[in-house]
Design a protein around this motif. Structure first.
Motif, PDB file in Angstrom:
ATOM      1  N   LYS A  56      21.983  12.726 -26.621  1.00 23.00           N
ATOM      2  CA  LYS A  56      22.585  13.859 -25.914  1.00 23.00           C
ATOM      3  C   LYS A  56      22.440  15.155 -26.702  1.00 23.00           C
ATOM      4  O   LYS A  56      22.377  16.229 -26.124  1.00 23.00           O
ATOM      5  CB  LYS A  56      24.064  13.588 -25.622  1.00 23.00           C
ATOM      6  CG  LYS A  56      24.263  12.648 -24.459  1.00 23.00           C
ATOM      7  CD  LYS A  56      25.729  12.492 -24.134  1.00 23.00           C
ATOM      8  CE  LYS A  56      25.904  11.608 -22.911  1.00 23.00           C
ATOM      9  NZ  LYS A  56      27.314  11.471 -22.530  1.00 23.00           N
ATOM     10  N   LYS A  57      22.368  15.041 -28.009  1.00 20.69           N
ATOM     11  CA  LYS A  57      22.248  16.224 -28.861  1.00 20.69           C
ATOM     12  C   LYS A  57      20.803  16.653 -29.091  1.00 20.69           C
ATOM     13  O   LYS A  57      20.555  17.769 -29.532  1.00 20.69           O
ATOM     14  CB  LYS A  57      22.892  15.965 -30.229  1.00 20.69           C
ATOM     15  CG  LYS A  57      24.387  15.827 -30.174  1.00 20.69           C
ATOM     16  CD  LYS A  57      24.938  15.558 -31.558  1.00 20.69           C
ATOM     17  CE  LYS A  57      26.443  15.378 -31.536  1.00 20.69           C
ATOM     18  NZ  LYS A  57      26.969  15.096 -32.885  1.00 20.69           N
ATOM     19  N   ASN A  58      19.866  15.766 -28.831  1.00 21.48           N
ATOM     20  CA  ASN A  58      18.458  16.025 -29.147  1.00 21.48           C
ATOM     21  C   ASN A  58      17.581  15.823 -27.916  1.00 21.48           C
ATOM     22  O   ASN A  58      17.184  14.691 -27.604  1.00 21.48           O
ATOM     23  CB  ASN A  58      17.998  15.110 -30.287  1.00 21.48           C
ATOM     24  CG  ASN A  58      18.749  15.409 -31.560  1.00 21.48           C
ATOM     25  OD1 ASN A  58      18.445  16.356 -32.261  1.00 21.48           O
ATOM     26  ND2 ASN A  58      19.774  14.604 -31.845  1.00 21.48           N
ATOM     27  N   ASP A  59      17.273  16.923 -27.249  1.00 25.39           N
ATOM     28  CA  ASP A  59      16.485  16.852 -26.017  1.00 25.39           C
ATOM     29  C   ASP A  59      15.126  16.200 -26.225  1.00 25.39           C
ATOM     30  O   ASP A  59      14.649  15.453 -25.371  1.00 25.39           O
ATOM     31  CB  ASP A  59      16.288  18.245 -25.421  1.00 25.39           C
ATOM     32  CG  ASP A  59      17.571  18.833 -24.874  1.00 25.39           C
ATOM     33  OD1 ASP A  59      18.512  18.068 -24.590  1.00 25.39           O
ATOM     34  OD2 ASP A  59      17.623  20.072 -24.718  1.00 25.39           O
ATOM     35  N   TRP A  60      14.469  16.485 -27.353  1.00 23.80           N
ATOM     36  CA  TRP A  60      13.138  15.919 -27.602  1.00 23.80           C
ATOM     37  C   TRP A  60      13.198  14.396 -27.634  1.00 23.80           C
ATOM     38  O   TRP A  60      12.307  13.723 -27.111  1.00 23.80           O
ATOM     39  CB  TRP A  60      12.556  16.458 -28.915  1.00 23.80           C
ATOM     40  CG  TRP A  60      13.345  16.064 -30.137  1.00 23.80           C
ATOM     41  CD1 TRP A  60      14.363  16.767 -30.714  1.00 23.80           C
ATOM     42  CD2 TRP A  60      13.220  14.859 -30.891  1.00 23.80           C
ATOM     43  NE1 TRP A  60      14.875  16.068 -31.788  1.00 23.80           N
ATOM     44  CE2 TRP A  60      14.185  14.897 -31.920  1.00 23.80           C
ATOM     45  CE3 TRP A  60      12.381  13.745 -30.811  1.00 23.80           C
ATOM     46  CZ2 TRP A  60      14.339  13.877 -32.859  1.00 23.80           C
ATOM     47  CZ3 TRP A  60      12.543  12.736 -31.752  1.00 23.80           C
ATOM     48  CH2 TRP A  60      13.503  12.808 -32.759  1.00 23.80           C
ATOM     49  N   ALA A  61      14.268  13.835 -28.232  1.00 22.44           N
ATOM     50  CA  ALA A  61      14.404  12.375 -28.324  1.00 22.44           C
ATOM     51  C   ALA A  61      14.770  11.792 -26.961  1.00 22.44           C
ATOM     52  O   ALA A  61      14.245  10.745 -26.570  1.00 22.44           O
ATOM     53  CB  ALA A  61      15.460  12.007 -29.362  1.00 22.44           C
ATOM     54  N   ARG A  62      15.658  12.471 -26.243  1.00 23.75           N
ATOM     55  CA  ARG A  62      16.038  11.993 -24.912  1.00 23.75           C
ATOM     56  C   ARG A  62      14.812  11.943 -23.995  1.00 23.75           C
ATOM     57  O   ARG A  62      14.613  10.985 -23.254  1.00 23.75           O
ATOM     58  CB  ARG A  62      17.129  12.879 -24.303  1.00 23.75           C
ATOM     59  CG  ARG A  62      17.678  12.280 -22.996  1.00 23.75           C
ATOM     60  CD  ARG A  62      18.583  13.214 -22.240  1.00 23.75           C
ATOM     61  NE  ARG A  62      17.782  14.279 -21.658  1.00 23.75           N
ATOM     62  CZ  ARG A  62      17.912  15.556 -21.932  1.00 23.75           C
ATOM     63  NH1 ARG A  62      18.796  15.976 -22.792  1.00 23.75           N
ATOM     64  NH2 ARG A  62      17.130  16.449 -21.361  1.00 23.75           N
ATOM     65  N   GLU A  63      13.966  12.969 -24.069  1.00 25.20           N
ATOM     66  CA  GLU A  63      12.771  12.980 -23.228  1.00 25.20           C
ATOM     67  C   GLU A  63      11.818  11.847 -23.594  1.00 25.20           C
ATOM     68  O   GLU A  63      11.198  11.255 -22.710  1.00 25.20           O
ATOM     69  CB  GLU A  63      12.079  14.337 -23.284  1.00 25.20           C
ATOM     70  CG  GLU A  63      12.833  15.376 -22.475  1.00 25.20           C
ATOM     71  CD  GLU A  63      12.037  16.644 -22.234  1.00 25.20           C
ATOM     72  OE1 GLU A  63      10.839  16.690 -22.577  1.00 25.20           O
ATOM     73  OE2 GLU A  63      12.630  17.578 -21.679  1.00 25.20           O
ATOM     74  N   LYS A  64      11.697  11.526 -24.882  1.00 26.30           N
ATOM     75  CA  LYS A  64      10.866  10.391 -25.291  1.00 26.30           C
ATOM     76  C   LYS A  64      11.388   9.101 -24.665  1.00 26.30           C
ATOM     77  O   LYS A  64      10.609   8.269 -24.182  1.00 26.30           O
ATOM     78  CB  LYS A  64      10.871  10.243 -26.817  1.00 26.30           C
ATOM     79  CG  LYS A  64       9.961  11.172 -27.556  1.00 26.30           C
ATOM     80  CD  LYS A  64      10.070  10.967 -29.053  1.00 26.30           C
ATOM     81  CE  LYS A  64       8.883  10.217 -29.587  1.00 26.30           C
ATOM     82  NZ  LYS A  64       8.841  10.193 -31.064  1.00 26.30           N
ATOM     83  N   VAL A  65      12.704   8.922 -24.680  1.00 24.63           N
ATOM     84  CA  VAL A  65      13.313   7.715 -24.116  1.00 24.63           C
ATOM     85  C   VAL A  65      13.122   7.694 -22.602  1.00 24.63           C
ATOM     86  O   VAL A  65      12.809   6.649 -22.026  1.00 24.63           O
ATOM     87  CB  VAL A  65      14.812   7.624 -24.498  1.00 24.63           C
ATOM     88  CG1 VAL A  65      15.507   6.506 -23.746  1.00 24.63           C
ATOM     89  CG2 VAL A  65      14.965   7.442 -26.000  1.00 24.63           C
ATOM     90  N   GLU A  66      13.271   8.836 -21.941  1.00 22.38           N
ATOM     91  CA  GLU A  66      13.082   8.892 -20.494  1.00 22.38           C
ATOM     92  C   GLU A  66      11.639   8.593 -20.099  1.00 22.38           C
ATOM     93  O   GLU A  66      11.391   7.889 -19.123  1.00 22.38           O
ATOM     94  CB  GLU A  66      13.527  10.256 -19.954  1.00 22.38           C
ATOM     95  CG  GLU A  66      15.036  10.445 -20.009  1.00 22.38           C
ATOM     96  CD  GLU A  66      15.479  11.846 -19.653  1.00 22.38           C
ATOM     97  OE1 GLU A  66      14.637  12.775 -19.616  1.00 22.38           O
ATOM     98  OE2 GLU A  66      16.695  12.024 -19.420  1.00 22.38           O
ATOM     99  N   VAL A  67      10.695   9.105 -20.863  1.00 18.92           N
ATOM    100  CA  VAL A  67       9.276   8.806 -20.603  1.00 18.92           C
ATOM    101  C   VAL A  67       9.028   7.308 -20.789  1.00 18.92           C
ATOM    102  O   VAL A  67       8.347   6.677 -19.979  1.00 18.92           O
ATOM    103  CB  VAL A  67       8.352   9.657 -21.512  1.00 18.92           C
ATOM    104  CG1 VAL A  67       6.932   9.127 -21.520  1.00 18.92           C
ATOM    105  CG2 VAL A  67       8.377  11.105 -21.065  1.00 18.92           C
ATOM    106  N   PHE A  68       9.580   6.732 -21.851  1.00 19.38           N
ATOM    107  CA  PHE A  68       9.458   5.299 -22.096  1.00 19.38           C
ATOM    108  C   PHE A  68      10.036   4.512 -20.914  1.00 19.38           C
ATOM    109  O   PHE A  68       9.429   3.547 -20.440  1.00 19.38           O
ATOM    110  CB  PHE A  68      10.194   4.935 -23.395  1.00 19.38           C
ATOM    111  CG  PHE A  68      10.082   3.492 -23.777  1.00 19.38           C
ATOM    112  CD1 PHE A  68       9.033   3.053 -24.566  1.00 19.38           C
ATOM    113  CD2 PHE A  68      11.030   2.567 -23.364  1.00 19.38           C
ATOM    114  CE1 PHE A  68       8.925   1.710 -24.937  1.00 19.38           C
ATOM    115  CE2 PHE A  68      10.928   1.233 -23.727  1.00 19.38           C
ATOM    116  CZ  PHE A  68       9.874   0.807 -24.505  1.00 19.38           C
ATOM    117  N   TYR A  69      11.185   4.929 -20.440  1.00 21.48           N
ATOM    118  CA  TYR A  69      11.838   4.257 -19.310  1.00 21.48           C
ATOM    119  C   TYR A  69      10.940   4.283 -18.069  1.00 21.48           C
ATOM    120  O   TYR A  69      10.745   3.259 -17.410  1.00 21.48           O
ATOM    121  CB  TYR A  69      13.185   4.936 -19.006  1.00 21.48           C
ATOM    122  CG  TYR A  69      13.934   4.331 -17.845  1.00 21.48           C
ATOM    123  CD1 TYR A  69      14.738   3.209 -18.025  1.00 21.48           C
ATOM    124  CD2 TYR A  69      13.865   4.882 -16.575  1.00 21.48           C
ATOM    125  CE1 TYR A  69      15.435   2.645 -16.970  1.00 21.48           C
ATOM    126  CE2 TYR A  69      14.558   4.328 -15.511  1.00 21.48           C
ATOM    127  CZ  TYR A  69      15.348   3.206 -15.708  1.00 21.48           C
ATOM    128  OH  TYR A  69      16.034   2.657 -14.656  1.00 21.48           O
TER     129      TYR A  69
END
Length: 132
Positions: A56-69
């Protein structure tokens, strides 16, 4: 009335970060997530709660997880270049494309992917230096 794009065709629409993370951790585990995404919250004392807090604090990491999903867990085809430019939450999945079975992933495959990425990065660095 405004022209709004219907994002309901995106599997991320209405899906909370905790639910998304729970699904992929239940299927793949933290080891695979770290191997493919290289996000430290999946390696050092991993838990759903701490990972959600970090993401939630790191958009770059959240986007990596969303792309993986979208492209590993839901196993959707890669997006068009136009859609690729958008954040994963705002991509439109073309009508008729439905999620498939999750991709089978292993730590060995993750290592091969990382090696390929390192080679590409090295090649990019070489070509970039020649243009100076």
């Amino acid at each position: 009335m405004t022209d709004e794009i219907n994002y309901e065709s995106n599997p991320l629409h209405g899906l909370g970060l905790q639910d998304l993370l729970t699904q992929i951790v239940d299927h793949y585990g933290f080891d695979i997530l770290f191997a493919y995404l290289n996000v430290n919250c999946f390696k050092t004392n991993p838990s759903i709660e701490s990972s959600v807090k970090f993401l939630k604090k790191n958009d770059w990491a959240r986007e990596k997880v969303e792309v993986f999903y979208l492209y590993k867990f839901k196993n959707l085809p890669r997006p068009s270049s136009e859609q690729f430019a958008l954040s994963p939450r705002y991509r439109i999945i073309p009508e008729g494309l439905t999620p498939r079975e999750p991709a089978e992933l292993s730590l060995e495959d993750a290592e091969r992917v990382r090696e390929k990425q390192a080679l590409k990065a090295a090649e990019y660095g070489k070509t970039k230096n020649y243009r100076r």
